[in-house]
Design a protein around this motif. Structure first.
Motif, PDB file in Angstrom:
ATOM      1  N   SER A 189      40.640  50.536  29.348  1.00 20.31           N
ATOM      2  CA  SER A 189      40.861  49.394  28.458  1.00 20.31           C
ATOM      3  C   SER A 189      42.256  49.486  27.846  1.00 20.31           C
ATOM      4  O   SER A 189      42.908  50.531  27.867  1.00 20.31           O
ATOM      5  CB  SER A 189      39.809  49.369  27.351  1.00 20.31           C
ATOM      6  N   PRO A 197      35.680  51.159  27.014  1.00 22.37           N
ATOM      7  CA  PRO A 197      35.686  52.227  28.015  1.00 22.37           C
ATOM      8  C   PRO A 197      37.095  52.618  28.425  1.00 22.37           C
ATOM      9  O   PRO A 197      38.062  51.889  28.169  1.00 22.37           O
ATOM     10  CB  PRO A 197      34.929  51.594  29.186  1.00 22.37           C
ATOM     11  N   ASP A 244      31.357  42.954  28.909  1.00 22.07           N
ATOM     12  CA  ASP A 244      30.674  44.108  29.494  1.00 22.07           C
ATOM     13  C   ASP A 244      31.482  45.353  29.145  1.00 22.07           C
ATOM     14  O   ASP A 244      32.577  45.561  29.687  1.00 22.07           O
ATOM     15  CB  ASP A 244      30.576  43.922  31.011  1.00 22.07           C
ATOM     16  N   PHE A 245      30.938  46.188  28.262  1.00 20.76           N
ATOM     17  CA  PHE A 245      31.685  47.350  27.800  1.00 20.76           C
ATOM     18  C   PHE A 245      31.572  48.539  28.750  1.00 20.76           C
ATOM     19  O   PHE A 245      31.980  49.655  28.412  1.00 20.76           O
ATOM     20  CB  PHE A 245      31.262  47.716  26.376  1.00 20.76           C
ATOM     21  N   ASP A 246      31.060  48.288  29.943  1.00 18.61           N
ATOM     22  CA  ASP A 246      31.160  49.273  31.014  1.00 18.61           C
ATOM     23  C   ASP A 246      32.399  49.018  31.864  1.00 18.61           C
ATOM     24  O   ASP A 246      32.692  49.792  32.774  1.00 18.61           O
ATOM     25  CB  ASP A 246      29.909  49.220  31.910  1.00 18.61           C
ATOM     26  N   ARG A 247      33.104  47.937  31.591  1.00 19.46           N
ATOM     27  CA  ARG A 247      34.321  47.578  32.310  1.00 19.46           C
ATOM     28  C   ARG A 247      35.471  47.453  31.315  1.00 19.46           C
ATOM     29  O   ARG A 247      35.247  47.207  30.127  1.00 19.46           O
ATOM     30  CB  ARG A 247      34.117  46.261  33.069  1.00 19.46           C
TER      31      ARG A 247
END
Length: 271
Positions: free
Chosen positions: A186, A183, A149-152
Protein backbone atom coordinates in the motif's frame (compact mmCIF):
# COMPACT_ATOMS: atom_id res chain seq x y z
CA UNK A 1 -30.00 34.44 -4.85
CA UNK A 2 -28.50 31.50 -6.77
CA UNK A 3 -30.89 28.98 -8.25
CA UNK A 4 -30.52 25.57 -6.65
CA UNK A 5 -28.97 23.08 -9.12
CA UNK A 6 -29.77 19.38 -8.95
CA UNK A 7 -26.42 18.59 -7.27
CA UNK A 8 -27.17 20.87 -4.28
CA UNK A 9 -29.24 19.03 -1.63
CA UNK A 10 -32.36 20.86 -0.48
CA UNK A 11 -31.22 21.12 3.15
CA UNK A 12 -28.03 23.04 2.25
CA UNK A 13 -28.14 26.81 2.84
CA UNK A 14 -26.80 28.38 -0.35
CA UNK A 15 -26.46 31.78 1.34
CA UNK A 16 -24.06 30.41 3.99
CA UNK A 17 -20.46 30.08 2.76
CA UNK A 18 -18.91 26.62 2.85
CA UNK A 19 -15.15 26.06 3.04
CA UNK A 20 -15.56 23.05 0.75
CA UNK A 21 -17.25 25.19 -1.90
CA UNK A 22 -14.68 27.98 -1.41
CA UNK A 23 -12.00 25.42 -2.31
CA UNK A 24 -14.06 24.31 -5.28
CA UNK A 25 -14.08 27.91 -6.53
CA UNK A 26 -10.32 28.31 -6.08
CA UNK A 27 -9.83 25.10 -8.07
CA UNK A 28 -11.95 26.39 -10.94
CA UNK A 29 -14.88 24.10 -10.19
CA UNK A 30 -18.57 24.77 -10.71
CA UNK A 31 -19.91 23.59 -7.34
CA UNK A 32 -20.01 26.95 -5.55
CA UNK A 33 -22.32 29.93 -5.02
CA UNK A 34 -22.12 33.69 -4.64
CA UNK A 35 -21.60 33.51 -0.86
CA UNK A 36 -18.65 31.15 -1.34
CA UNK A 37 -17.11 33.27 -4.08
CA UNK A 38 -17.34 36.38 -1.91
CA UNK A 39 -15.32 34.71 0.86
CA UNK A 40 -12.87 33.20 -1.61
CA UNK A 41 -12.22 36.53 -3.31
CA UNK A 42 -11.76 38.31 0.04
CA UNK A 43 -9.03 35.85 1.01
CA UNK A 44 -7.41 36.18 -2.42
CA UNK A 45 -7.45 39.97 -2.18
CA UNK A 46 -5.49 39.78 1.09
CA UNK A 47 -3.33 36.75 0.22
CA UNK A 48 -3.27 36.10 -3.55
CA UNK A 49 -0.76 33.27 -3.08
CA UNK A 50 -3.56 31.07 -1.72
CA UNK A 51 -4.98 30.14 -5.14
CA UNK A 52 -1.55 29.04 -6.41
CA UNK A 53 -1.04 26.96 -3.28
CA UNK A 54 -4.43 25.26 -3.61
CA UNK A 55 -3.90 24.55 -7.32
CA UNK A 56 -0.49 23.02 -6.63
CA UNK A 57 -1.88 20.67 -3.99
CA UNK A 58 -4.58 19.52 -6.44
CA UNK A 59 -2.00 19.06 -9.21
CA UNK A 60 0.09 16.95 -6.83
CA UNK A 61 -2.99 14.83 -6.08
CA UNK A 62 -3.47 14.11 -9.79
CA UNK A 63 0.19 13.17 -10.28
CA UNK A 64 0.26 11.00 -7.17
CA UNK A 65 -2.89 9.10 -8.13
CA UNK A 66 -1.51 8.47 -11.61
CA UNK A 67 1.73 7.20 -10.06
CA UNK A 68 -0.17 4.81 -7.79
CA UNK A 69 -2.20 3.56 -10.73
CA UNK A 70 1.07 2.85 -12.56
CA UNK A 71 2.11 0.75 -9.55
CA UNK A 72 -1.06 -1.32 -9.83
CA UNK A 73 -3.13 0.30 -7.08
CA UNK A 74 -6.85 0.17 -7.87
CA UNK A 75 -8.46 1.28 -4.61
CA UNK A 76 -8.12 4.59 -2.85
CA UNK A 77 -9.03 6.08 0.52
CA UNK A 78 -9.15 9.88 0.16
CA UNK A 79 -9.05 11.45 3.63
CA UNK A 80 -10.26 15.04 4.05
CA UNK A 81 -11.47 14.96 0.46
CA UNK A 82 -13.79 17.98 0.38
CA UNK A 83 -16.04 18.13 -2.69
CA UNK A 84 -14.71 15.81 -5.44
CA UNK A 85 -14.24 18.64 -7.89
CA UNK A 86 -11.80 19.42 -10.71
CA UNK A 87 -9.15 16.68 -11.06
CA UNK A 88 -10.78 14.33 -8.57
CA UNK A 89 -9.58 10.87 -7.63
CA UNK A 90 -12.35 8.67 -9.03
CA UNK A 91 -12.29 10.29 -12.49
CA UNK A 92 -8.51 9.85 -12.76
CA UNK A 93 -8.59 6.28 -11.43
CA UNK A 94 -11.60 5.11 -13.41
CA UNK A 95 -10.25 6.59 -16.64
CA UNK A 96 -7.39 4.09 -16.27
CA UNK A 97 -9.46 1.23 -14.85
CA UNK A 98 -13.26 1.51 -14.76
CA UNK A 99 -13.26 -1.00 -11.89
CA UNK A 100 -11.14 1.24 -9.62
CA UNK A 101 -12.75 1.97 -6.26
CA UNK A 102 -12.66 5.15 -4.18
CA UNK A 103 -13.95 6.14 -0.75
CA UNK A 104 -14.03 9.86 0.02
CA UNK A 105 -13.99 10.82 3.71
CA UNK A 106 -14.73 14.27 5.11
CA UNK A 107 -16.21 15.63 8.32
CA UNK A 108 -17.82 18.64 6.63
CA UNK A 109 -21.56 17.98 6.25
CA UNK A 110 -21.83 20.35 3.30
CA UNK A 111 -18.95 18.69 1.43
CA UNK A 112 -20.42 15.25 2.06
CA UNK A 113 -23.96 16.22 1.02
CA UNK A 114 -22.71 17.74 -2.23
CA UNK A 115 -20.43 14.76 -2.86
CA UNK A 116 -23.22 12.24 -2.44
CA UNK A 117 -25.42 14.18 -4.86
CA UNK A 118 -22.63 14.49 -7.43
CA UNK A 119 -21.61 10.84 -7.18
CA UNK A 120 -25.07 9.27 -7.15
CA UNK A 121 -25.14 6.43 -9.64
CA UNK A 122 -21.46 5.51 -9.39
CA UNK A 123 -21.47 2.18 -7.48
CA UNK A 124 -17.68 2.09 -7.15
CA UNK A 125 -17.43 5.34 -5.19
CA UNK A 126 -18.63 5.88 -1.62
CA UNK A 127 -18.70 9.01 0.54
CA UNK A 128 -18.30 8.82 4.31
CA UNK A 129 -18.98 11.64 6.75
CA UNK A 130 -16.77 11.29 9.78
CA UNK A 131 -13.66 12.79 11.36
CA UNK A 132 -10.60 11.26 9.69
CA UNK A 133 -8.85 11.33 13.06
CA UNK A 134 -11.30 8.68 14.29
CA UNK A 135 -9.49 5.92 12.45
CA UNK A 136 -11.58 2.97 13.78
CA UNK A 137 -14.81 4.70 12.72
CA UNK A 138 -13.42 5.23 9.21
CA UNK A 139 -12.07 1.72 8.78
CA UNK A 140 -15.11 -0.06 10.27
CA UNK A 141 -17.66 2.00 8.38
CA UNK A 142 -19.97 0.26 5.88
CA UNK A 143 -18.81 2.73 3.23
CA UNK A 144 -15.23 1.49 3.51
CA UNK A 145 -16.00 -2.17 4.18
CA UNK A 146 -18.30 -2.37 1.17
CA UNK A 147 -15.72 -1.16 -1.35
CA UNK A 148 -12.16 -1.59 -0.11
CA UNK A 149 -10.40 -4.95 0.20
CA UNK A 150 -7.68 -4.68 2.83
CA UNK A 151 -6.05 -7.85 1.57
CA UNK A 152 -4.96 -5.84 -1.48
CA UNK A 153 -2.89 -2.63 -1.68
CA UNK A 154 -4.69 0.60 -0.85
CA UNK A 155 -3.68 4.11 -1.82
CA UNK A 156 -4.19 6.31 1.25
CA UNK A 157 -4.40 9.99 0.30
CA UNK A 158 -3.74 12.81 2.77
CA UNK A 159 -3.54 15.78 0.44
CA UNK A 160 -3.61 19.23 2.09
CA UNK A 161 -4.88 17.55 5.27
CA UNK A 162 -2.26 17.30 7.99
CA UNK A 163 -1.36 20.99 8.03
CA UNK A 164 -4.80 21.43 9.59
CA UNK A 165 -3.78 19.14 12.49
CA UNK A 166 -1.56 20.76 15.12
CA UNK A 167 0.84 18.56 17.06
CA UNK A 168 -1.52 18.30 20.02
CA UNK A 169 -3.92 16.34 17.78
CA UNK A 170 -1.23 13.69 17.17
CA UNK A 171 -0.99 13.57 13.38
CA UNK A 172 1.83 11.01 13.71
CA UNK A 173 -0.45 8.65 15.60
CA UNK A 174 -3.21 9.05 13.04
CA UNK A 175 -0.90 8.32 10.10
CA UNK A 176 0.50 5.29 11.94
CA UNK A 177 -2.99 3.91 12.55
CA UNK A 178 -3.85 4.03 8.84
CA UNK A 179 -0.42 2.60 7.99
CA UNK A 180 -0.98 -0.36 10.31
CA UNK A 181 -4.42 -1.03 8.82
CA UNK A 182 -3.35 -1.37 5.19
CA UNK A 183 -1.44 -4.35 3.75
CA UNK A 184 2.14 -4.34 2.45
CA UNK A 185 2.34 -2.81 -1.00
CA UNK A 186 0.00 0.00 0.00
CA UNK A 187 0.98 3.63 -0.43
CA UNK A 188 0.59 6.94 1.39
CA UNK A 189 0.45 10.13 -0.71
CA UNK A 190 0.75 13.32 1.33
CA UNK A 191 1.05 17.04 0.66
CA UNK A 192 1.72 19.54 3.42
CA UNK A 193 2.36 23.26 3.85
CA UNK A 194 5.92 23.84 5.00
CA UNK A 195 9.40 25.24 4.52
CA UNK A 196 13.06 24.30 4.85
CA UNK A 197 14.68 24.83 8.24
CA UNK A 198 16.42 28.19 8.37
CA UNK A 199 14.42 29.49 5.43
CA UNK A 200 11.61 31.34 7.23
CA UNK A 201 10.16 34.36 5.48
CA UNK A 202 8.10 36.78 7.66
CA UNK A 203 5.68 37.17 4.74
CA UNK A 204 4.59 33.57 5.31
CA UNK A 205 3.29 34.56 8.74
CA UNK A 206 1.10 37.17 7.06
CA UNK A 207 -0.20 34.60 4.56
CA UNK A 208 -0.95 32.16 7.37
CA UNK A 209 -2.75 34.86 9.33
CA UNK A 210 -5.02 35.64 6.38
CA UNK A 211 -5.68 31.93 5.89
CA UNK A 212 -6.45 31.42 9.58
CA UNK A 213 -8.92 34.30 9.55
CA UNK A 214 -10.53 33.48 6.22
CA UNK A 215 -10.47 29.69 6.13
CA UNK A 216 -9.14 27.69 9.08
CA UNK A 217 -6.09 27.27 11.34
CA UNK A 218 -2.92 26.27 9.50
CA UNK A 219 0.24 24.58 10.85
CA UNK A 220 3.46 24.82 8.84
CA UNK A 221 6.03 22.03 9.22
CA UNK A 222 9.61 21.74 8.02
CA UNK A 223 10.70 19.21 5.42
CA UNK A 224 12.20 17.09 8.21
CA UNK A 225 8.91 17.14 10.12
CA UNK A 226 6.98 16.15 7.00
CA UNK A 227 9.41 13.30 6.33
CA UNK A 228 8.84 12.07 9.89
CA UNK A 229 5.13 11.66 9.12
CA UNK A 230 6.12 8.93 6.62
CA UNK A 231 7.49 6.71 9.40
CA UNK A 232 7.06 3.08 8.35
CA UNK A 233 6.84 3.92 4.65
CA UNK A 234 9.67 3.78 2.13
CA UNK A 235 9.70 7.07 0.24
CA UNK A 236 9.73 6.78 -3.54
CA UNK A 237 11.87 9.12 -5.63
CA UNK A 238 12.31 12.05 -5.31
CA UNK A 239 11.36 11.71 -1.64
CA UNK A 240 9.68 14.62 0.12
CA UNK A 241 10.08 17.46 -2.37
CA UNK A 242 8.75 20.93 -2.97
CA UNK A 243 5.25 20.33 -4.25
CA UNK A 244 5.81 21.45 -7.87
CA UNK A 245 9.05 19.42 -8.00
CA UNK A 246 7.45 16.09 -7.09
CA UNK A 247 7.41 14.27 -10.46
CA UNK A 248 6.24 17.26 -12.55
CA UNK A 249 4.45 16.36 -15.77
CA UNK A 250 6.84 18.59 -17.71
CA UNK A 251 9.73 20.98 -16.97
CA UNK A 252 7.57 23.60 -18.65
CA UNK A 253 5.20 23.36 -15.67
CA UNK A 254 7.85 24.78 -13.35
CA UNK A 255 8.31 28.49 -12.75
CA UNK A 256 11.02 30.40 -10.92
CA UNK A 257 9.23 29.93 -7.60
CA UNK A 258 9.02 26.12 -7.74
CA UNK A 259 12.20 25.62 -5.71
CA UNK A 260 10.86 27.88 -2.96
CA UNK A 261 7.23 26.73 -2.91
CA UNK A 262 5.72 26.87 0.58
CA UNK A 263 4.87 23.19 0.82
CA UNK A 264 6.01 19.64 0.19
CA UNK A 265 4.69 16.43 -1.31
CA UNK A 266 5.74 12.83 -1.09
CA UNK A 267 4.65 9.25 -1.64
CA UNK A 268 5.70 6.31 0.49
CA UNK A 269 5.26 2.55 0.10
CA UNK A 270 4.58 0.14 2.96
CA UNK A 271 6.93 -2.83 2.70
Amino acid sequence: MDERPNWAPGDIDLERPSIARVYDYWLGGAHNFAADRAVANKVLADAPIVRDVVLNHRAFLRRAVRYLLDQGVRQFLDLGSGIPTVGNVHEIAQSVDPAARVVYVDVDAVAVAHSRAILAGNPLVNVLQTDVRDVPSVLKSPEVAELLDFDRPVGVLMVALLHFMPDDQDPHGMVAAYRDAVPPGSYLAMSHAGYEEGEWDPAWDEARGEYDRGVTRLTYRTRHEVEALFDGFELVEPGVARLPLWRPDSPDDLDDNAAHFLGFGGVGRKS
